[in-house]
Every structure is written in C-alpha cells, then in structure tokens.
Design a protein around this motif. Structure first.
Motif, PDB file in Angstrom:
ATOM      1  N   ILE A 148       0.850  -1.180   0.000  1.00  0.00           N
ATOM      2  CA  ILE A 148       0.000   0.000   0.000  1.00  0.00           C
ATOM      3  C   ILE A 148       0.889   1.234   0.000  1.00  0.00           C
ATOM      4  O   ILE A 148       1.719   1.402   0.905  1.00  0.00           O
ATOM      5  N   VAL A 149       0.750   2.053  -1.018  1.00  0.00           N
ATOM      6  CA  VAL A 149       1.351   3.383  -1.008  1.00  0.00           C
ATOM      7  C   VAL A 149       0.223   4.321  -0.595  1.00  0.00           C
ATOM      8  O   VAL A 149      -0.657   4.646  -1.388  1.00  0.00           O
ATOM      9  N   GLY A 150       0.225   4.712   0.660  1.00  0.00           N
ATOM     10  CA  GLY A 150      -0.873   5.501   1.212  1.00  0.00           C
ATOM     11  C   GLY A 150      -0.389   6.873   1.636  1.00  0.00           C
ATOM     12  O   GLY A 150       0.165   7.026   2.729  1.00  0.00           O
ATOM     13  N   VAL A 151      -0.589   7.862   0.776  1.00  0.00           N
ATOM     14  CA  VAL A 151      -0.089   9.211   1.058  1.00  0.00           C
ATOM     15  C   VAL A 151      -1.153  10.283   0.765  1.00  0.00           C
ATOM     16  O   VAL A 151      -0.857  11.308   0.163  1.00  0.00           O
ATOM     17  N   PRO A 152      -2.413  10.074   1.196  1.00  0.00           N
ATOM     18  CA  PRO A 152      -3.426  11.099   0.926  1.00  0.00           C
ATOM     19  C   PRO A 152      -3.065  12.425   1.584  1.00  0.00           C
ATOM     20  O   PRO A 152      -2.485  12.452   2.669  1.00  0.00           O
ATOM     21  N   VAL A 153      -3.437  13.502   0.919  1.00  0.00           N
ATOM     22  CA  VAL A 153      -3.081  14.841   1.376  1.00  0.00           C
ATOM     23  C   VAL A 153      -4.314  15.544   1.918  1.00  0.00           C
ATOM     24  O   VAL A 153      -5.428  15.272   1.475  1.00  0.00           O
ATOM     25  N   GLY A 154      -4.134  16.462   2.857  1.00  0.00           N
ATOM     26  CA  GLY A 154      -5.262  17.265   3.286  1.00  0.00           C
ATOM     27  C   GLY A 154      -5.382  17.404   4.782  1.00  0.00           C
ATOM     28  O   GLY A 154      -4.501  16.981   5.549  1.00  0.00           O
ATOM     29  N   PHE A 155      -6.510  17.981   5.214  1.00  0.00           N
ATOM     30  CA  PHE A 155      -6.718  18.327   6.609  1.00  0.00           C
ATOM     31  C   PHE A 155      -7.856  17.554   7.273  1.00  0.00           C
ATOM     32  O   PHE A 155      -8.044  17.662   8.477  1.00  0.00           O
ATOM     33  N   VAL A 156      -8.598  16.791   6.491  1.00  0.00           N
ATOM     34  CA  VAL A 156      -9.713  16.022   7.055  1.00  0.00           C
ATOM     35  C   VAL A 156      -9.466  14.539   6.803  1.00  0.00           C
ATOM     36  O   VAL A 156      -9.667  14.031   5.706  1.00  0.00           O
ATOM     37  N   GLY A 157      -8.983  13.857   7.810  1.00  0.00           N
ATOM     38  CA  GLY A 157      -8.785  12.415   7.719  1.00  0.00           C
ATOM     39  C   GLY A 157      -7.450  11.972   7.160  1.00  0.00           C
ATOM     40  O   GLY A 157      -7.100  10.793   7.287  1.00  0.00           O
ATOM     41  N   ALA A 158      -6.702  12.861   6.547  1.00  0.00           N
ATOM     42  CA  ALA A 158      -5.450  12.442   5.904  1.00  0.00           C
ATOM     43  C   ALA A 158      -4.435  11.948   6.930  1.00  0.00           C
ATOM     44  O   ALA A 158      -3.920  10.827   6.822  1.00  0.00           O
ATOM     45  N   ALA A 159      -4.136  12.780   7.919  1.00  0.00           N
ATOM     46  CA  ALA A 159      -3.168  12.381   8.938  1.00  0.00           C
ATOM     47  C   ALA A 159      -3.634  11.143   9.691  1.00  0.00           C
ATOM     48  O   ALA A 159      -2.844  10.232   9.973  1.00  0.00           O
ATOM     49  N   GLU A 160      -4.932  11.101   9.998  1.00  0.00           N
ATOM     50  CA  GLU A 160      -5.473   9.978  10.763  1.00  0.00           C
ATOM     51  C   GLU A 160      -5.392   8.670   9.974  1.00  0.00           C
ATOM     52  O   GLU A 160      -5.056   7.612  10.527  1.00  0.00           O
ATOM     53  N   SER A 161      -5.716   8.719   8.684  1.00  0.00           N
ATOM     54  CA  SER A 161      -5.677   7.493   7.875  1.00  0.00           C
ATOM     55  C   SER A 161      -4.259   6.968   7.752  1.00  0.00           C
ATOM     56  O   SER A 161      -4.028   5.751   7.803  1.00  0.00           O
ATOM     57  N   LYS A 162      -3.304   7.868   7.608  1.00  0.00           N
ATOM     58  CA  LYS A 162      -1.909   7.436   7.465  1.00  0.00           C
ATOM     59  C   LYS A 162      -1.328   6.944   8.778  1.00  0.00           C
ATOM     60  O   LYS A 162      -0.516   6.001   8.792  1.00  0.00           O
ATOM     61  N   GLU A 163      -1.755   7.545   9.877  1.00  0.00           N
ATOM     62  CA  GLU A 163      -1.329   7.047  11.189  1.00  0.00           C
ATOM     63  C   GLU A 163      -1.859   5.642  11.421  1.00  0.00           C
ATOM     64  O   GLU A 163      -1.153   4.764  11.945  1.00  0.00           O
TER      65      GLU A 163
END
Length: 208
Positions: A157-172
C-alpha cells in the motif's frame, strides 16, 4: 542564462542535491531511492523526517511487480503519474475507477466517496496488487477496513493522501496497524505526485 537542458542530467543533479538531506537517516540504498523520489516530487527536503517505509515494503512491491501485478489508484492523477509503459513491460496495468458512472451511482446510493466505492469495486483484485492512494483518505480507510474485515491482502500500500480532514489519521492508522507492507508520509502532506513517485521509485529498481 545557462541552465541544464538534458532531462537525465536534471534528474541526476537533483538527486545529488537531495543526497545530503538524507545523510543522517541511516537508509539503505533502496530506501534512499524512494526517499529521493518523494523529495524530488515534492521539492521539499522536510519530507525526509515524515516518510515511513515498512521493513518489507520495497521487497514486497518488487516481488509483486516482477509477477506482473496491477496497480489500483484512488484518483486519475495518481494513475497518470505512474510510468505505465514500464509497468506494461513488467506485465501490469494501472487502474482507476473514480470516474466510472457505476461507481458514482454506488457512492451516491451508499452516501460514501467515489474513491471508497472504487476500492470496494476493485475488491479481491487488490490481492497481491499495489494500491496507490494519493488524494482520498476515505479510500485508505476503506482499504484498511477491507484488509481487516474481508481478508483482502495487497502486496503493498502506497498511502499518502493529502489534506486536513482524515489524511493524517488514515496514514497514522496505516503506519500503526497495517498487516500489509506500506509506504506513507505522516501528517497532512502527501498527494498524487507523491504516490506516483513512490510507485515509480520501486518500479525503477527493476530498470527503466
């Protein structure tokens, strides 16, 4: 004004400039290639401190590519950035269903994003494949749910979504809980160019 015009010379010089920023990270040769391409795509050396690569990520991605795996993307921008000529030479194709009318209808009916619906549509095709997510945190959340609930198992999985809603949480969540090897960048940064660059970095280890 004198400037470099040759594409390969530009790339080589870029990598030379990036190299010192990675000196203190104790990276092996393969990891350096991934880090360098991400930083090159972003134009931002600060990425070096937020990139996270699972210990088995590169080996798993290489093995899948050698076996002719496909790559499934959350948005068309990721698919566009992947070197599809080289991927085809290895026997694979890159897919994105976010613009598919059936996916759009299913997303609307379910009250979810198109990227989520697309991942559901891919379903078992994700097994042994590479998933590249650069835009939609919801797509990454969905893939992680499919892994947990439906026993879906991508090779990488290359998981690097960008943004301020859910991005940091999904990658964590990817970084801390995924049983599948991954490449990610923590926090709000990321995006389609970063996803494509990560995939290409692994693919180019098999030649260009």
């Amino acid at each position: 004004m004198e400037y470099i015009k040759d594409p390969m010379a530009i790339e080589n010089r870029s990598m030379e400039i990036i190299a010192p920023y990675l000196a203190g990270f104790n990276l092996d040769e393969q990891a350096i290639k991934v880090y360098s391409r991400i930083i090159h795509a972003a134009g931002d050396p600060d990425y070096a401190s937020i990139i996270k690569i699972h210990p088995e990520a590169i080996a798993s991605g290489l093995a899948a590519l050698k076996n002719g795996c496909d790559i499934f993307c959350d948005v068309e921008m990721v698919r566009t950035g992947i070197n599809k000529r080289r991927l085809a030479e290895l026997g694979g194709q890159a897919y994105c269903l976010v613009a598919d009318e059936t996916v759009a209808q299913e997303a609307k009916a379910a009250g979810i994003t198109r990227s989520m619906a697309a991942m559901r549509k891919f379903g078992d095709k994700l097994n042994g494949a590479i998933v590249a997510i650069g835009n939609a945190p919801t797509a990454l959340f969905e893939v992680l749910a499919m892994i947990k609930e439906n026993n879906v198992k991508p090779a990488l999985i290359v998981g690097v979504p960008v943004g301020f809603v859910g991005a940091a949480e999904s990658k964590e969540l990817l970084h801390t809980t995924s049983p599948v090897p991954y490449i990610t960048v923590l926090g709000n940064k990321g995006g389609s160019p970063i996803a494509a660059a990560s995939v290409n970095a692994v693919m180019y280890m098999l030649g260009r």
